[in-house]
Design a protein around this motif. Structure first.
Motif, short mmCIF file in Angstrom:
data_model
loop_
_atom_site.label_atom_id
_atom_site.label_comp_id
_atom_site.label_asym_id
_atom_site.label_seq_id
_atom_site.Cartn_x
_atom_site.Cartn_y
_atom_site.Cartn_z
N MET A 123 -75.00 6.05 18.14
CA MET A 123 -74.01 6.45 19.15
C MET A 123 -72.98 5.34 19.31
O MET A 123 -73.33 4.19 19.60
CB MET A 123 -74.72 6.71 20.48
N GLN A 124 -71.72 5.65 19.08
CA GLN A 124 -70.63 4.70 19.23
C GLN A 124 -70.07 4.81 20.64
O GLN A 124 -69.60 5.87 21.06
CB GLN A 124 -69.53 4.99 18.21
N LEU A 125 -70.13 3.72 21.41
CA LEU A 125 -69.58 3.71 22.75
C LEU A 125 -68.11 3.34 22.72
O LEU A 125 -67.71 2.43 21.99
CB LEU A 125 -70.34 2.73 23.64
N TYR A 126 -67.32 4.05 23.51
CA TYR A 126 -65.93 3.68 23.66
C TYR A 126 -65.86 2.47 24.58
O TYR A 126 -66.40 2.49 25.70
CB TYR A 126 -65.12 4.85 24.26
N THR A 127 -65.20 1.41 24.11
CA THR A 127 -65.31 0.12 24.78
C THR A 127 -63.94 -0.52 24.99
O THR A 127 -63.07 -0.44 24.12
CB THR A 127 -66.17 -0.84 23.94
N ARG A 128 -63.79 -1.17 26.13
CA ARG A 128 -62.62 -1.99 26.40
C ARG A 128 -63.10 -3.42 26.63
O ARG A 128 -64.20 -3.64 27.14
CB ARG A 128 -61.87 -1.49 27.64
N SER A 129 -62.27 -4.38 26.27
CA SER A 129 -62.66 -5.78 26.50
C SER A 129 -61.43 -6.59 26.83
O SER A 129 -60.30 -6.20 26.55
CB SER A 129 -63.37 -6.36 25.26
N ALA A 130 -61.68 -7.74 27.45
CA ALA A 130 -60.59 -8.64 27.82
C ALA A 130 -61.14 -10.05 27.91
O ALA A 130 -62.31 -10.25 28.25
CB ALA A 130 -59.97 -8.24 29.17
N GLY A 131 -60.30 -11.03 27.61
CA GLY A 131 -60.70 -12.42 27.75
C GLY A 131 -61.44 -12.95 26.53
O GLY A 131 -61.66 -12.27 25.54
N THR A 132 -61.80 -14.21 26.62
CA THR A 132 -62.54 -14.89 25.57
C THR A 132 -63.67 -15.69 26.19
O THR A 132 -63.73 -15.88 27.40
CB THR A 132 -61.63 -15.83 24.76
N GLY A 133 -64.57 -16.18 25.34
CA GLY A 133 -65.66 -17.01 25.83
C GLY A 133 -66.97 -16.26 25.90
O GLY A 133 -67.23 -15.34 25.11
N ALA A 144 -60.45 -4.08 37.75
CA ALA A 144 -60.25 -5.35 38.44
C ALA A 144 -61.10 -6.46 37.83
O ALA A 144 -60.74 -7.64 37.93
CB ALA A 144 -60.56 -5.21 39.93
N GLN A 145 -62.21 -6.10 37.21
CA GLN A 145 -63.04 -7.11 36.56
C GLN A 145 -62.44 -7.51 35.20
O GLN A 145 -62.45 -8.68 34.84
CB GLN A 145 -64.47 -6.59 36.38
N ARG A 146 -61.91 -6.53 34.45
CA ARG A 146 -61.28 -6.87 33.18
C ARG A 146 -60.09 -7.81 33.41
O ARG A 146 -59.84 -8.72 32.62
CB ARG A 146 -60.82 -5.61 32.46
N GLU A 147 -59.38 -7.59 34.50
CA GLU A 147 -58.23 -8.44 34.81
C GLU A 147 -58.65 -9.76 35.46
O GLU A 147 -58.17 -10.83 35.09
CB GLU A 147 -57.26 -7.69 35.73
N GLY A 148 -59.58 -9.67 36.41
CA GLY A 148 -59.90 -10.85 37.21
C GLY A 148 -60.87 -11.82 36.57
O GLY A 148 -60.91 -12.99 36.95
N LEU A 149 -61.68 -11.35 35.62
CA LEU A 149 -62.68 -12.21 34.98
C LEU A 149 -62.27 -12.69 33.60
O LEU A 149 -62.98 -13.49 32.99
CB LEU A 149 -64.01 -11.47 34.87
N ALA A 150 -61.12 -12.22 33.11
CA ALA A 150 -60.73 -12.54 31.74
C ALA A 150 -60.55 -14.04 31.51
O ALA A 150 -60.72 -14.52 30.38
CB ALA A 150 -59.45 -11.79 31.37
N GLY A 151 -60.24 -14.78 32.56
CA GLY A 151 -60.09 -16.22 32.41
C GLY A 151 -61.40 -16.97 32.38
O GLY A 151 -61.44 -18.15 32.00
N ALA A 152 -62.49 -16.30 32.78
CA ALA A 152 -63.79 -16.97 32.86
C ALA A 152 -64.74 -16.57 31.74
O ALA A 152 -65.67 -17.31 31.43
CB ALA A 152 -64.45 -16.64 34.21
#
Length: 261
Positions: A1-11, A29-37
């Motif tokens: 099963m292939q899940l449709y996925t979004r991601s943001a940030g590094t680390g 809000a988590q993809r935007e707010g946590l991308a720096g961490a």
């Protein structure tokens, strides 16, 4: 099963699994707010958002295995895996089935105990109703419990956004997920065997998975921390995203600090 996925940030990779009956859109809000961490990975669990449901029998274990395959596809050996509500149930199934792939665990507005008989019966009632009548039962019977009193009184835009996500849930996925959750086992033994650090987050106004449930989960794991978010209900990450993100950022920072020692 292939899940449709979004991601943001590094680390450090942090997988966040969405609540029922929403989709990964709840994590905006988590993809935007946590991308720096950290590297935030937010898949749609099978049947929701952009992911296919398939023909398998309902099972949280299958959903957990989907997440493991996602890590494989992303070339990730170990990650922080977490979820809110249904996403928390899938996370605990992941802990049972793939414990060696965990750097840390986040359980938000969820519970480790199984459904009592009345709750299982109610899940089946909703599953049948949504298949026959569409999203009306979700709006009337599910939506009110997802949002805390403060949000209902003061955050009309948040309430409207959640209502829209609820209304867009595919009926087949809703019924499948309800039956998968109804069959879930007790997970306190799973938590007791956990070797990775645990963050438990709960909204202080959560009536579906109240703070007492969060305290019980945190108490089952020696290396755990508990964050109670004021003026938030069951969808703490949506209702109070800044406070939720701050808790996750501090948790990820503690994991990175431990890795450097």
């Amino acid at each position: 099963m292939q899940l449709y996925t979004r991601s943001a940030g590094t680390g450090l990779p942090v997988v966040l699994l969405h609540a029922f009956p929403l989709s990964s859109a709840m994590w905006l809000a988590q993809r935007e707010g946590l991308a720096g961490a950290c590297r935030v990975i937010t898949p749609d669990l099978r049947g929701f958002g952009g992911s296919r449901l398939g023909d398998d029998e309902p099972s949280l274990d299958l959903m957990a295995d989907d997440v493991a395959r996602l890590l494989d596809d992303e070339g990730i050996d170990k990650a922080v895996v977490g979820g809110l509500s249904m996403g928390g149930y899938v996370t605990m199934a992941f802990c049972r089935r793939h414990p060696d792939r965990l750097m840390g665990v986040i359980l938000a507005d969820t519970k480790a105990g199984p459904d009592p008989p009345a709750a299982r019966a109610n899940r089946e009632r909703i599953a049948q109703a949504v298949l026959s009548d569409g999203s009306e039962v979700l709006v009337s019977d599910v939506l009110p419990g997802l949002i805390g009193q403060t949000t209902k009184e003061r955050r009309a835009m948040v309430f409207g956004r959640v209502k829209g996500l609820v209304q867009s849930a595919p009926p087949g996925a809703v019924a499948w997920a309800q039956r998968a959750m109804a069959a879930r086992p007790d997970s306190f033994d799973t938590l007791g065997a956990l070797k990775a650090p645990l963050l438990v987050v709960v909204g202080e106004e959560d009536e579906l998975s109240p703070p007492a449930d969060a305290e019980a989960m945190a108490g089952a794991v020696p290396e755990s921390r508990l964050e109670i978010i004021p003026k938030a209900g069951h969808l703490s990450a949506v209702e109070q995203p800044e406070a939720f993100n701050a808790a996750v950022t501090a948790f990820v920072g503690s994991l990175l600090g431990g890795a450097r020692r």
